[in-house]
Design a protein around this motif. Structure first.
Motif, PDB file in Angstrom:
ATOM      1  N   LYS A   1       0.624  -0.783   0.095  1.00 23.48           N
ATOM      2  CA  LYS A   1      -0.219  -0.036   0.035  1.00 23.48           C
ATOM      3  C   LYS A   1       0.557   1.329  -0.725  1.00 23.48           C
ATOM      4  N   PHE A   2       1.503   0.953   1.520  1.00 22.59           N
ATOM      5  CA  PHE A   2       2.628   2.727   0.814  1.00 22.59           C
ATOM      6  C   PHE A   2       3.667   2.490  -0.282  1.00 22.59           C
TER       7      PHE A   2
ATOM      8  N   PHE B   1       2.777   1.969  -3.334  1.00 22.11           N
ATOM      9  CA  PHE B   1       1.595   2.165  -3.981  1.00 22.11           C
ATOM     10  C   PHE B   1       0.757   3.803  -4.286  1.00 22.11           C
ATOM     11  N   ASP B   2       1.054   3.787  -2.573  1.00 21.66           N
ATOM     12  CA  ASP B   2       0.682   5.492  -2.386  1.00 21.66           C
ATOM     13  C   ASP B   2       1.087   6.673  -2.905  1.00 21.66           C
ATOM     14  N   ARG B   3       3.062   5.843  -2.560  1.00 23.23           N
ATOM     15  CA  ARG B   3       4.058   6.787  -3.056  1.00 23.23           C
ATOM     16  C   ARG B   3       3.700   7.295  -4.595  1.00 23.23           C
TER      17      ARG B   3
ATOM     18  N   ASP C   1       0.242   9.701  -5.458  1.00 21.73           N
ATOM     19  CA  ASP C   1       0.513  10.843  -4.898  1.00 21.73           C
ATOM     20  C   ASP C   1       0.740  12.304  -5.786  1.00 21.73           C
TER      21      ASP C   1
ATOM     22  N   LYS D   1      -6.514   3.676  -9.133  1.00 22.89           N
ATOM     23  CA  LYS D   1      -7.167   4.103  -7.230  1.00 22.89           C
ATOM     24  C   LYS D   1      -6.016   4.210  -6.548  1.00 22.89           C
ATOM     25  N   GLY D   2      -5.600   3.014  -6.073  1.00 20.74           N
ATOM     26  CA  GLY D   2      -5.125   3.116  -5.200  1.00 20.74           C
ATOM     27  C   GLY D   2      -5.233   1.117  -5.058  1.00 20.74           C
TER      28      GLY D   2
ATOM     29  N   GLU E   1      -5.230  -1.107  -1.398  1.00 20.05           N
ATOM     30  CA  GLU E   1      -6.442  -1.841  -0.236  1.00 20.05           C
ATOM     31  C   GLU E   1      -6.388  -2.803   0.475  1.00 20.05           C
TER      32      GLU E   1
END
Lengths: 540, 306
Positions: free
Chosen positions: A125-126, A128-130, A133, A148-149, A151
């Motif tokens: 998750k970290f 893909f979030d990065r 962003d 989208k991200g 989960e």
């Protein structure tokens, strides 16, 4: 060979590459055959010479080969694409399409990052979030589709979610840019992470001397089959001839992007091994349909029939590139041979007849003319942006001359060519361009290059091709989760392109590595930056 | 003396302001949008716009110029567009390699060029003199690129004595330094020879000879010091040549210096890095010329700095 033989979920894992996989061996020369049943030896250093230094070892800053060659051994994505272009498990052992906008990944347990951080769903998750962003300018985000991200389902299960159905999603997750990073290391190093990446891969980062060398060392705690080599050194040797000399003197064991003119000499020498795979970049001459007489399909077909692509391949490219039969390279999912050689064979007489059908008559100087205006076309090209681009343009000019068409070539700086083809109005009849299907899925090429709404500056529909039926096909293929049906849709789309032809494809690039014969088990790969350095061992 | 140095240092400011402006205008004249080129195939217009804004590219030139100067005063050369690294760090990384190569080449040029020029001037039109003149002409006319490749072919490929490229031991320095020094050696030898011949015709030399000073003494103590004044001027100009030659030499020998960094910045359209690199080179050149001016006072007592 190197992959665990665990079967994944249903559906997508069984993605067939169609008949092509067997019909066309992508990997022309497989890993060098060792003499006798030699078992791999542990230890030793592999030194590789290449033309440019990495820009960054962080996939968010660099999505080109010089950096990706290296970080693909340090950072691992959830799944990878093998040399056969099939998806294989990596940090994920299985995956399953839950819905048209969701893939569920089962993660590998007991994996640790090089800094000791445990690998789990939070790290995925970290990562893909990065990457997604909105404040960061990540090239990879623009390649990945409408993601989208991620989960988190539990510690070792994670869902990759999109905003709309996107069939090539699994391939996005398999790109080296989607390598999972250590959250602790990113937190600790900040911007410096791009100089000292930390992942889970078979090699660990050791040292980077800017513009000189980057070194990686074996990861002895690797979860999979451990590497044989102690370390790999990537040296920067920009000058082509200097690179080849360094190979001869033994200062490097392997050369990437070798000098094409010297390939034949080295290939004959038993002291060296040549490994190559057909790449994913097609180089072509495109036509601008908004400029008369190129709006007439008969003229466009004549322009293809006038080209002697075989002669150019033999005499100009000298075996350093492969034949092309379409806008997609054979390794791309959804590729269909356009059969251009049967549809539009090299036939100057037939080409002349087609031009005359379009209302032209040979003038006194042999150049075709209509209403007293000679048939003169303009072409823009850079010199050296793509392998032999200018030479191909010149050869094609001579071939057009044979059918009574005059071609005026403007050799421009690449930035100028780029700006011109990206402008709302294209002020030339033809242009030399190369396009690499980075995601290895037809969607990445057929949609931005041919869909009606993708005329520059928005997309890459540089020919200004408008076909509502075609648009429907690529839209359907984008959201359809059945690989077989997608192949069929893309096949039909490519048949339309072949019928309405608007480009002359000249070659598909080859990914070539040249090495001394004691270098064993290097695995070439159609994707430029997936070259298999990590399997290499050195015969003493 | 100190006042002279201070004045010269102050005079550097408008020069550097002009240099910065020139770099900016030149980069503006390079065709194509750097942001679009950097992002390349498959970039969306939104991404390009975002990058343009983050680079101030959407601002007019005067605004960018003032902002750049303001950052510069804080000692900030900005961040490399491609890697997000501080340009200061980037330059600090590659600077030592170029200084090492430049000093080595300069030392070779002085240590070989000047004595050879003197030997030539001792007996004009002798066999030795003619040989020096022909060889130095060749040295001046050979493109650096070609010299480099030839040296590699002979010393690395055929003889196997020296490495073909890279930076590591002192052995790695030999070929690039010789390559870079070749035109300067030739230039200094020819210059020393002609100024020596001029000085040897002067009255004070005749006086010294009449006094019975030995030829060697005349050559070294009396003639050389006077002959060196124009040679030093050339030496200052040669520095510029060396900086230019470093780009090519570093490329041939995979020498990780500032020249290579500049070439890479040009191809990557990383114009922030390019600006920083060119600025550092300009400062270097200006400072070296100041040093050259100061050394005149030592060589010629008639020159004083007010």
């Amino acid at each position: 060979m190197h992959s665990t033989r665990r079967k994944g979920g249903i559906g997508m894992t069984r993605a067939r590459l169609g008949l092509l996989a067997s019909a066309l061996a992508f990997v022309l020369a497989a890993a060098p055959v060792s003499s006798g049943p030699a078992a791999p030896v542990r230890g030793g250093t592999l030194t590789i010479g290449r033309p440019v230094d990495a820009v960054s070892l962080d996939p968010h800053f660099e999505t080109t080969a010089p950096g990706a060659w290296i970080y693909q051994m340090i950072l691992e994505p959830l799944v990878t694409m093998g040399p056969d272009m099939r998806i294989r498990p990596s940090l994920a052992t299985a995956w399953q399409a839950m819905s048209p906008t969701r893939i569920r990944f089962t993660l590998r347990r007991d994996v640790k990052f090089h800094d000791g951080t445990p690998f789990n769903a939070a790290a995925v998750k970290f990562t893909f979030d990065r990457a997604f962003d909105p404040r960061s300018i990540s090239r990879w985000a623009s390649l990945a589709g409408p993601i989208k991200g991620v989960e988190i389902v539990d510690d070792f299960t994670a869902d990759l979610v999109t905003t709309e159905p996107y069939a090539p999603l699994l391939r996005s997750a398999a790109m080296v840019f989607a390598g999972i990073v250590s959250p602790t290391a990113v937190g600790r190093l900040g911007a410096d992470f791009s100089r000292r990446p930390v992942g889970t891969g078979p090699f660990k980062f050791e040292e980077w001397r800017t513009n000189d060398r980057i070194t990686v060392v074996r990861n002895d705690e690797y979860w999979g089959p451990k590497a044989h080599l102690d370390r790999i050194v990537f040296r920067v040797i920009p000058e082509e001839s200097a690179r080849m000399i360094a190979l001869r003197t033994g200062e490097v064991d392997m050369v990437l992007v070798p000098a094409p003119a010297q390939l034949a000499t080295f290939a004959r020498d038993p002291g060296y091994t040549l490994a190559q795979a057909t790449g994913l970049r097609v180089v072509f001459i495109g036509m601008n349909l908004t400029r008369s007489p190129l709006s007439d399909v008969r003229v466009r077909r004549a322009l293809v029939m006038a080209s002697n692509r075989k002669a150019i391949l033999q005499n100009i490219l000298e075996g350093a590139a492969g034949p092309s039969d379409g806008i997609l390279a054979p390794g791309v999912f959804g590729y269909k041979s356009l059969g251009l050689d049967t549809l539009y064979p090299h036939d100057p007489a037939r080409a002349r007849a087609l031009i005359q059908e379009a209302g032209f008559r040979p003038g006194p100087d042999g150049i075709m003319q209509r209403d007293g205006i000679p048939l003169t076309l303009t072409l823009i090209t850079a010199r050296g942006r793509y392998f032999k681009d200018a030479e191909i343009a010149e050869a094609y000019q001579a071939q057009l001359r044979e059918i009574g068409v005059r071609l005026d070539i403007s050799f421009l700086e690449w930035a100028t060519v780029f700006t011109m083809v990206r402008a709302a109005v294209l002020d030339a009849h033809m242009f030399v361009l190369g396009w690499v299907t980075t995601t290895a899925d037809a969607d990445y090429t057929l949609l931005p290059m041919f869909r009606s709404d993708q005329v520059p500056p928005r997309g890459w529909n540089t020919w200004r091709y408008f076909n509502a039926e075609f648009d429907k096909l690529v839209d359907q293929a984008r959201v359809n989760l059945s690989p077989r049906e997608r192949e069929e849709l893309y096949g039909r789309a490519q048949d339309m392109i072949a019928r309405d032809i608007m480009f002359v494809p000249f070659y598909v690039t080859k990914e070539i590595a040249l090495m001394r014969s004691h270098v064993k088990d290097f695995v070439p790969h159609p994707i430029e930056y997936n070259q298999g350095f990590q399997y290499v061992w050195i015969q003493k | 003396m100190m006042r002279f140095v201070a004045r010269r240092l102050l005079a550097m400011i408008p020069v550097l302001l002009g240099v910065i402006l020139l770099i900016m205008v030149t980069i503006d004249l390079i065709p194509g949008d750097p942001a679009a080129l950097m992002l390349g195939q498959g970039a969306t217009p939104e991404m390009v716009a975002k990058l343009r804004a983050s680079l101030d590219l959407d601002q007019p030139l005067p605004v960018r110029y003032v902002r750049y100067i303001a950052r510069l005063l804080r000692g900030d050369l900005g961040r490399s567009v491609r890697e997000g690294r501080q340009v200061n760090t980037e330059i600090a990384d590659v600077w030592p390699a170029t200084v090492q190569l430049g000093l080595a080449a300069m030392t070779l040029a002085v240590a070989i060029g000047i004595p050879v020029g003197m030997l030539s001037a001792r007996r004009p039109y002798s066999l030795l003199d003619n040989l020096v003149r022909v060889v130095s002409l060749a040295g001046l006319s050979m493109p650096i690129f070609w010299t480099g490749i030839m040296l590699v072919v002979v010393f690395s490929l055929w003889l196997g004595w020296l490495p073909a490229g890279g930076r590591g031991s002192w052995y790695h320095l030999i070929l690039p330094a010789v390559t870079l020094a070749t035109p300067s050696i030739a230039m200094l030898a020819r210059m020393t020879r002609s100024t020596m011949l001029e000085v040897l015709r002067e009255d004070f030399i005749r006086t010294a000879q009449a006094k019975g000073v030995a030829t060697r003494g005349v050559m070294v103590r009396h003639a050389l010091r006077n002959a060196l004044i124009p040679v030093v001027t050339i030496l200052g100009l040669q520095t510029g040549q060396l900086l230019g030659g470093a780009v090519l030499t570093e490329t041939v020998f995979a020498w990780p210096g500032i020249g290579r960094m500049l070439v890479r910045a040009i191809f990557a359209r990383d114009y922030v890095l390019l600006q920083g690199g060119v600025l550092v080179l300009a400062v270097t050149f200006v400072v070296i010329n100041l040093l050259v001016d100061l050394s005149y006072a030592y060589l010629d007592p008639r020159i004083t700095y007010q």
